[in-house]
Design a protein around this motif. Structure first.
Motif, PDB file in Angstrom:
ATOM      1  N   MET A  83      34.677  34.045  47.405  1.00 36.30           N
ATOM      2  CA  MET A  83      35.882  34.139  46.594  1.00 36.30           C
ATOM      3  C   MET A  83      35.495  33.649  45.206  1.00 36.30           C
ATOM      4  O   MET A  83      35.359  32.453  44.971  1.00 36.30           O
ATOM      5  CB  MET A  83      37.032  33.297  47.169  1.00 36.30           C
ATOM      6  CG  MET A  83      38.330  33.559  46.441  1.00 36.30           C
ATOM      7  SD  MET A  83      39.738  32.551  46.963  1.00 36.30           S
ATOM      8  CE  MET A  83      39.856  32.862  48.683  1.00 36.30           C
ATOM      9  N   CYS A  84      35.293  34.578  44.313  1.00 34.42           N
ATOM     10  CA  CYS A  84      34.812  34.239  42.971  1.00 34.42           C
ATOM     11  C   CYS A  84      35.930  33.658  42.123  1.00 34.42           C
ATOM     12  O   CYS A  84      37.110  33.818  42.410  1.00 34.42           O
ATOM     13  CB  CYS A  84      34.251  35.485  42.302  1.00 34.42           C
ATOM     14  SG  CYS A  84      32.773  36.099  43.120  1.00 34.42           S
ATOM     15  N   SER A  85      35.526  33.009  41.041  1.00 33.56           N
ATOM     16  CA  SER A  85      36.493  32.455  40.102  1.00 33.56           C
ATOM     17  C   SER A  85      37.090  33.571  39.261  1.00 33.56           C
ATOM     18  O   SER A  85      36.448  34.591  38.995  1.00 33.56           O
ATOM     19  CB  SER A  85      35.822  31.431  39.189  1.00 33.56           C
ATOM     20  OG  SER A  85      35.343  30.341  39.943  1.00 33.56           O
ATOM     21  N   TYR A  86      38.334  33.391  38.854  1.00 31.23           N
ATOM     22  CA  TYR A  86      39.015  34.334  37.966  1.00 31.23           C
ATOM     23  C   TYR A  86      38.313  34.322  36.611  1.00 31.23           C
ATOM     24  O   TYR A  86      37.922  33.261  36.136  1.00 31.23           O
ATOM     25  CB  TYR A  86      40.478  33.900  37.798  1.00 31.23           C
ATOM     26  CG  TYR A  86      41.267  34.796  36.886  1.00 31.23           C
ATOM     27  CD1 TYR A  86      41.834  35.962  37.365  1.00 31.23           C
ATOM     28  CD2 TYR A  86      41.446  34.470  35.547  1.00 31.23           C
ATOM     29  CE1 TYR A  86      42.566  36.784  36.538  1.00 31.23           C
ATOM     30  CE2 TYR A  86      42.171  35.294  34.713  1.00 31.23           C
ATOM     31  CZ  TYR A  86      42.731  36.442  35.206  1.00 31.23           C
ATOM     32  OH  TYR A  86      43.450  37.265  34.385  1.00 31.23           O
ATOM     33  N   ASN A  87      38.037  35.361  35.985  1.00 30.83           N
ATOM     34  CA  ASN A  87      38.348  36.756  36.131  1.00 30.83           C
ATOM     35  C   ASN A  87      37.070  37.488  36.507  1.00 30.83           C
ATOM     36  O   ASN A  87      36.148  37.575  35.719  1.00 30.83           O
ATOM     37  CB  ASN A  87      38.944  37.272  34.815  1.00 30.83           C
ATOM     38  CG  ASN A  87      39.366  38.700  34.813  1.00 30.83           C
ATOM     39  OD1 ASN A  87      39.175  39.434  35.751  1.00 30.83           O
ATOM     40  ND2 ASN A  87      39.955  39.117  33.721  1.00 30.83           N
ATOM     41  N   ASN A  88      37.065  38.022  37.721  1.00 32.90           N
ATOM     42  CA  ASN A  88      35.875  38.682  38.252  1.00 32.90           C
ATOM     43  C   ASN A  88      36.051  40.204  38.291  1.00 32.90           C
ATOM     44  O   ASN A  88      35.361  40.898  39.007  1.00 32.90           O
ATOM     45  CB  ASN A  88      35.583  38.138  39.660  1.00 32.90           C
ATOM     46  CG  ASN A  88      34.209  38.499  40.150  1.00 32.90           C
ATOM     47  OD1 ASN A  88      33.240  38.388  39.410  1.00 32.90           O
ATOM     48  ND2 ASN A  88      34.117  38.931  41.394  1.00 32.90           N
ATOM     49  N   SER A  89      36.999  40.720  37.531  1.00 34.92           N
ATOM     50  CA  SER A  89      37.344  42.145  37.631  1.00 34.92           C
ATOM     51  C   SER A  89      36.176  43.072  37.276  1.00 34.92           C
ATOM     52  O   SER A  89      35.984  44.103  37.932  1.00 34.92           O
ATOM     53  CB  SER A  89      38.552  42.470  36.749  1.00 34.92           C
ATOM     54  OG  SER A  89      38.256  42.214  35.383  1.00 34.92           O
ATOM     55  N   LYS A  90      35.387  42.724  36.268  1.00 32.46           N
ATOM     56  CA  LYS A  90      34.274  43.611  35.876  1.00 32.46           C
ATOM     57  C   LYS A  90      33.265  43.757  37.011  1.00 32.46           C
ATOM     58  O   LYS A  90      32.805  44.867  37.306  1.00 32.46           O
ATOM     59  CB  LYS A  90      33.584  43.076  34.625  1.00 32.46           C
ATOM     60  CG  LYS A  90      34.422  43.223  33.377  1.00 32.46           C
ATOM     61  CD  LYS A  90      33.698  42.694  32.156  1.00 32.46           C
ATOM     62  CE  LYS A  90      34.583  42.824  30.927  1.00 32.46           C
ATOM     63  NZ  LYS A  90      33.972  42.236  29.728  1.00 32.46           N
ATOM     64  N   ALA A  91      32.937  42.633  37.660  1.00 33.45           N
ATOM     65  CA  ALA A  91      31.978  42.687  38.766  1.00 33.45           C
ATOM     66  C   ALA A  91      32.558  43.459  39.955  1.00 33.45           C
ATOM     67  O   ALA A  91      31.853  44.221  40.620  1.00 33.45           O
ATOM     68  CB  ALA A  91      31.592  41.274  39.194  1.00 33.45           C
TER      69      ALA A  91
END
Length: 199
Positions: A83-91
């Motif tokens: 569960m990555c930290s925000y903001n991981n949208s690009k990845a």
């Protein structure tokens, strides 16, 4: 002086004895009984507090054991995700593009993120077309077992040539959610206000 040296009468001796017993009883009550009772009550309360604390620690320990067991099961199954930290949208978008790169066509539509405490949910809908049902399974498995925590929701499957999805091209419509955390995350304009969790 003579009055002071006279003998006490039996009645006076009994009264003095009774008075002495009362004084000894009061002294015992004040200096022995009361402190001992207070010490026992304090010790009993401390024992109850320690028992409650012990039960709480044992419950936490049992929860941690269960969580460790679940983590071991997940890790042993090879499906552990981060569960990555925000903001991981690009990845996450790059990963989706990699998974879907060998499909015939695909479209991804993201909704606004939602926030509940430190948990961020990035909901999206997904449509893709592939040549076979086996390819559908491979794409969904790759998404489910991806590095980033992702929950696949409603999945609808349509065959392009007939009602049999095992023949010809297959189109999939699905909804899914990426999970992120605010722990270590940097808030930005796209992050909604914190919505308290329902108890």
């Amino acid at each position: 002086m003579k009055a002071m040296s006279r003998e006490f009468s039996t009645k006076e001796k009994l009264l003095l004895l009774l008075l002495s017993l009362i004084l000894v009883g009061l002294a015992y009550y004040q200096f022995v009984d009361r402190p001992v009772r207070q010490a026992l009550a304090t010790a009993y309360q401390q024992q109850m507090d320690l028992n409650n604390e012990l039960k709480s620690v044992e419950a936490k320990l049992e929860r941690m054991r269960r969580m460790r067991s679940e983590m071991d099961d997940v890790t042993a199954g090879g499906t552990a995700s981060e569960m990555c930290s925000y903001n991981n949208s690009k990845a996450e978008i790059a990963m989706l593009n990699d998974i879907l790169s060998d499909t015939l066509q695909y479209a991804i539509t993201f909704e606004n993120v939602t926030r509940e405490g430190d948990q961020i949910r990035r909901n999206f809908s997904l449509q893709f077309t592939v040549e076979s049902y086996e390819h559908v399974e491979a794409v969904l498995k790759a998404l489910n077992e991806s590095h980033y925590r992702c929950l696949i929701g409603d999945v609808r499957c349509n065959a392009s040539r007939s009602s049999n999805v095992m023949e010809g091209n297959v189109t999939i419509n699905a909804v899914a959610t990426f999970f992120e955390t605010m722990v270590g995350g940097v808030p930005d304009a796209g992050l909604p206000e914190n919505r308290p969790s329902a108890k």
